[in-house]
Write a protein that holds these residues in place. Structure first.
Motif, PDB file in Angstrom:
ATOM      1  N   CYS A 113      42.025  51.853  35.437  1.00  0.00           N
ATOM      2  CA  CYS A 113      41.801  52.181  36.860  1.00  0.00           C
ATOM      3  C   CYS A 113      40.790  53.217  37.031  1.00  0.00           C
ATOM      4  O   CYS A 113      39.898  53.033  38.306  1.00  0.00           O
ATOM      5  CB  CYS A 113      43.089  52.812  37.629  1.00  0.00           C
ATOM      6  SG  CYS A 113      44.593  51.772  37.607  1.00  0.00           S
ATOM      7  N   ILE A 114      40.365  54.218  36.330  1.00  0.00           N
ATOM      8  CA  ILE A 114      39.197  55.083  36.357  1.00  0.00           C
ATOM      9  C   ILE A 114      38.046  54.331  36.290  1.00  0.00           C
ATOM     10  O   ILE A 114      37.066  54.436  37.326  1.00  0.00           O
ATOM     11  CB  ILE A 114      39.227  55.976  35.586  1.00  0.00           C
ATOM     12  CG1 ILE A 114      40.326  57.073  35.679  1.00  0.00           C
ATOM     13  CG2 ILE A 114      37.978  56.866  35.398  1.00  0.00           C
ATOM     14  CD1 ILE A 114      40.573  58.177  34.503  1.00  0.00           C
ATOM     15  N   LEU A 115      37.942  53.441  35.320  1.00  0.00           N
ATOM     16  CA  LEU A 115      36.604  52.635  35.142  1.00  0.00           C
ATOM     17  C   LEU A 115      36.451  51.511  36.379  1.00  0.00           C
ATOM     18  O   LEU A 115      35.272  51.377  36.868  1.00  0.00           O
ATOM     19  CB  LEU A 115      36.842  51.699  33.914  1.00  0.00           C
ATOM     20  CG  LEU A 115      37.071  52.538  32.659  1.00  0.00           C
ATOM     21  CD1 LEU A 115      37.259  51.682  31.559  1.00  0.00           C
ATOM     22  CD2 LEU A 115      35.577  53.153  32.419  1.00  0.00           C
ATOM     23  N   TRP A 116      37.729  51.102  36.950  1.00  0.00           N
ATOM     24  CA  TRP A 116      37.540  50.191  37.906  1.00  0.00           C
ATOM     25  C   TRP A 116      37.174  50.967  39.199  1.00  0.00           C
ATOM     26  O   TRP A 116      36.253  50.656  40.046  1.00  0.00           O
ATOM     27  CB  TRP A 116      38.972  49.457  38.267  1.00  0.00           C
ATOM     28  CG  TRP A 116      39.076  48.790  39.616  1.00  0.00           C
ATOM     29  CD1 TRP A 116      38.675  47.654  40.010  1.00  0.00           C
ATOM     30  CD2 TRP A 116      40.458  48.774  40.490  1.00  0.00           C
ATOM     31  NE1 TRP A 116      39.090  47.203  41.006  1.00  0.00           N
ATOM     32  CE2 TRP A 116      40.229  47.657  41.305  1.00  0.00           C
ATOM     33  CE3 TRP A 116      41.422  49.680  40.867  1.00  0.00           C
ATOM     34  CZ2 TRP A 116      40.917  47.479  42.478  1.00  0.00           C
ATOM     35  CZ3 TRP A 116      42.139  49.575  41.896  1.00  0.00           C
ATOM     36  CH2 TRP A 116      42.052  48.497  42.694  1.00  0.00           C
ATOM     37  N   GLY A 140      29.006  45.546  36.044  1.00  0.00           N
ATOM     38  CA  GLY A 140      29.781  44.690  35.343  1.00  0.00           C
ATOM     39  C   GLY A 140      30.417  45.024  34.041  1.00  0.00           C
ATOM     40  O   GLY A 140      31.491  44.670  33.585  1.00  0.00           O
ATOM     41  N   LEU A 141      29.579  46.202  33.188  1.00  0.00           N
ATOM     42  CA  LEU A 141      30.242  46.680  32.182  1.00  0.00           C
ATOM     43  C   LEU A 141      31.584  47.516  32.121  1.00  0.00           C
ATOM     44  O   LEU A 141      32.324  47.425  31.622  1.00  0.00           O
ATOM     45  CB  LEU A 141      29.170  47.454  31.316  1.00  0.00           C
ATOM     46  CG  LEU A 141      28.151  46.922  30.648  1.00  0.00           C
ATOM     47  CD1 LEU A 141      27.069  47.642  30.220  1.00  0.00           C
ATOM     48  CD2 LEU A 141      28.641  45.820  29.556  1.00  0.00           C
ATOM     49  N   ALA A 195      39.739  38.920  36.298  1.00  0.00           N
ATOM     50  CA  ALA A 195      38.297  39.104  36.111  1.00  0.00           C
ATOM     51  C   ALA A 195      37.255  38.245  36.730  1.00  0.00           C
ATOM     52  O   ALA A 195      36.145  38.577  36.932  1.00  0.00           O
ATOM     53  CB  ALA A 195      38.277  38.628  34.282  1.00  0.00           C
ATOM     54  N   ALA A 196      37.740  37.220  37.355  1.00  0.00           N
ATOM     55  CA  ALA A 196      36.659  36.043  38.159  1.00  0.00           C
ATOM     56  C   ALA A 196      36.478  36.832  39.297  1.00  0.00           C
ATOM     57  O   ALA A 196      35.208  36.884  39.672  1.00  0.00           O
ATOM     58  CB  ALA A 196      37.642  35.025  38.418  1.00  0.00           C
ATOM     59  N   TRP A 209      32.735  37.869  40.441  1.00  0.00           N
ATOM     60  CA  TRP A 209      32.083  37.448  41.564  1.00  0.00           C
ATOM     61  C   TRP A 209      31.291  38.677  42.197  1.00  0.00           C
ATOM     62  O   TRP A 209      30.468  38.641  42.927  1.00  0.00           O
ATOM     63  CB  TRP A 209      33.203  36.878  42.348  1.00  0.00           C
ATOM     64  CG  TRP A 209      32.550  36.586  43.718  1.00  0.00           C
ATOM     65  CD1 TRP A 209      31.888  35.293  44.384  1.00  0.00           C
ATOM     66  CD2 TRP A 209      32.765  37.327  45.139  1.00  0.00           C
ATOM     67  NE1 TRP A 209      31.599  35.651  45.777  1.00  0.00           N
ATOM     68  CE2 TRP A 209      32.325  36.768  46.091  1.00  0.00           C
ATOM     69  CE3 TRP A 209      33.645  38.445  45.190  1.00  0.00           C
ATOM     70  CZ2 TRP A 209      32.365  37.353  47.319  1.00  0.00           C
ATOM     71  CZ3 TRP A 209      33.446  39.157  46.737  1.00  0.00           C
ATOM     72  CH2 TRP A 209      33.036  38.518  47.624  1.00  0.00           C
ATOM     73  N   GLN A 210      32.215  39.618  42.383  1.00  0.00           N
ATOM     74  CA  GLN A 210      31.638  40.853  43.276  1.00  0.00           C
ATOM     75  C   GLN A 210      30.099  41.154  42.581  1.00  0.00           C
ATOM     76  O   GLN A 210      29.118  41.574  43.180  1.00  0.00           O
ATOM     77  CB  GLN A 210      32.346  42.184  42.834  1.00  0.00           C
ATOM     78  CG  GLN A 210      33.731  42.169  43.607  1.00  0.00           C
ATOM     79  CD  GLN A 210      34.620  43.251  43.366  1.00  0.00           C
ATOM     80  OE1 GLN A 210      34.175  44.402  43.316  1.00  0.00           O
ATOM     81  NE2 GLN A 210      35.918  43.243  43.430  1.00  0.00           N
ATOM     82  N   VAL A 211      29.888  41.109  41.120  1.00  0.00           N
ATOM     83  CA  VAL A 211      29.144  41.582  40.618  1.00  0.00           C
ATOM     84  C   VAL A 211      27.695  40.512  40.615  1.00  0.00           C
ATOM     85  O   VAL A 211      26.787  40.951  41.079  1.00  0.00           O
ATOM     86  CB  VAL A 211      29.256  41.855  39.184  1.00  0.00           C
ATOM     87  CG1 VAL A 211      27.703  42.043  38.109  1.00  0.00           C
ATOM     88  CG2 VAL A 211      30.172  43.124  38.910  1.00  0.00           C
TER      89      VAL A 211
END
Length: 310
Positions: free
Chosen positions: A197-200, A237-238, A268-269, A273-275
């Motif tokens: 969640c932190i990375l998100w 993206g990473l 994940a899709a 898409w966001q990136v």
């Protein structure tokens, strides 16, 4: 986003939101201060709570899914998000006057005095505490500990290029609260969920910060959006790839299997898409991709609940 139609409406509120359309005049400044006209922050604060409650049900299927705790977590998210935004606006009132997107917020625009904002902050915090004490003692302690992160976050944009990290530490805390409310403990599964969640949060708030990147540069406010610069898309993206890996690991540690793994495919899709479609030069594009994370939360919650039912 849309151009505000109400004289006191803020620039990033959706046209026709319930605050602008239906709230009485005396309530509107407080509602805008708490961002009730922009509930996306409530959703993003709430989803880690929902995920951890659902993972706890997967881990302890005999106990079932605690729907009452889910309701408590949602109400708590509304109150704590409102309190956090109120505190943030009190601290940032001078900065907000210099940023186009924020200069119409209630304090810098003069709709509310700082004194009334402080009173409103205390009222929200006390109501949130009443929600928190419905849980076990361990969870109460976990919840109180989060106040340190809430308190330091507004200052981080002044001292570090990574304020999004501190937002992630605070906004992801529900991953620990939900699990501990069911188990009175913390283990590898909620910690992995928390890390994901932190990375998100770093990813989606970097996208959000692209809206203010020019104003931030002018006034010296730091952000990962400015730090990453031209590399913002691959770096976000990473972060998103690591997010999905952590969530998958949290599920497996909890005892989840193929249902959750399949559920993470559309998640994940959506992140991909966001990136891939992100245009760092278009504020509306950035906001729409940021907002779509609400649906990421919804899909992942459904996937974990399906895992529990199966």
């Amino acid at each position: 986003m849309a151009t505000p139609t109400d004289p006191g409406s803020v620039a990033d509120a959706q046209r026709g939101n319930w605050v602008d359309s239906y709230a009485p005049g005396w309530l509107k400044p407080y509602a805008r201060l708490a961002r009730w006209d922009r509930p996306i922050g409530v959703y993003l604060l709430f989803w880690p709570c929902a995920w951890s409650l659902a993972l706890a049900a997967v881990r302890q299927p005999a106990n079932g899914f605690d729907a009452v705790a889910l309701i408590y977590c949602f109400v708590g998210a509304v109150l704590m998000r409102g309190a956090g935004c109120t505190f943030n606006d009190i601290v940032d009132r001078d900065i907000d006057m210099k940023v186009a997107r924020t200069r119409l917020r209630p304090i810098p625009s003069g709709q509310l005095t700082t004194r009334n904002a402080v009173i409103f902050l205390v009222a929200q915090a006390l109501l949130a505490f009443l929600i928190l004490i419905q849980f076990n003692t361990f969870t109460v302690a976990i919840g109180i500990a989060s106040l340190v992160l809430v308190a330091v976050y507004p200052f981080m944009k002044r001292v570090t290029w990574w304020p999004q990290l501190f937002l992630g530490l605070a906004f992801s805390w529900g991953a620990l609260v939900g699990w501990s409310s069911q188990t009175s403990s913390i283990g590898p599964a909620p910690l992995l969920l928390y890390l994901g969640c932190i990375l998100w949060t770093i990813g989606y708030d970097t996208i959000y910060a692209l809206q203010d990147i020019e104003d931030d540069a002018l006034i010296g406010v730091k952000s990962t959006a400015r730090l990453f610069g031209e590399n913002v898309k691959p770096i976000v993206g990473l972060f998103y790839a690591a997010t999905v890996a952590c969530w998958l690991a949290a599920g497996f540690v909890s005892g989840a299997g193929w249902v959750l793994a399949l559920g993470l495919v559309p998640v994940a899709a959506m992140l991909a898409w966001q990136v891939m479609t992100l245009d760092a030069r278009a504020p509306a594009n950035a906001y729409n991709r940021f907002y779509s994370n609400h649906y990421v939360g919804l899909v992942l919650t459904g996937a974990i609940l399906l895992e529990w039912m199966f």
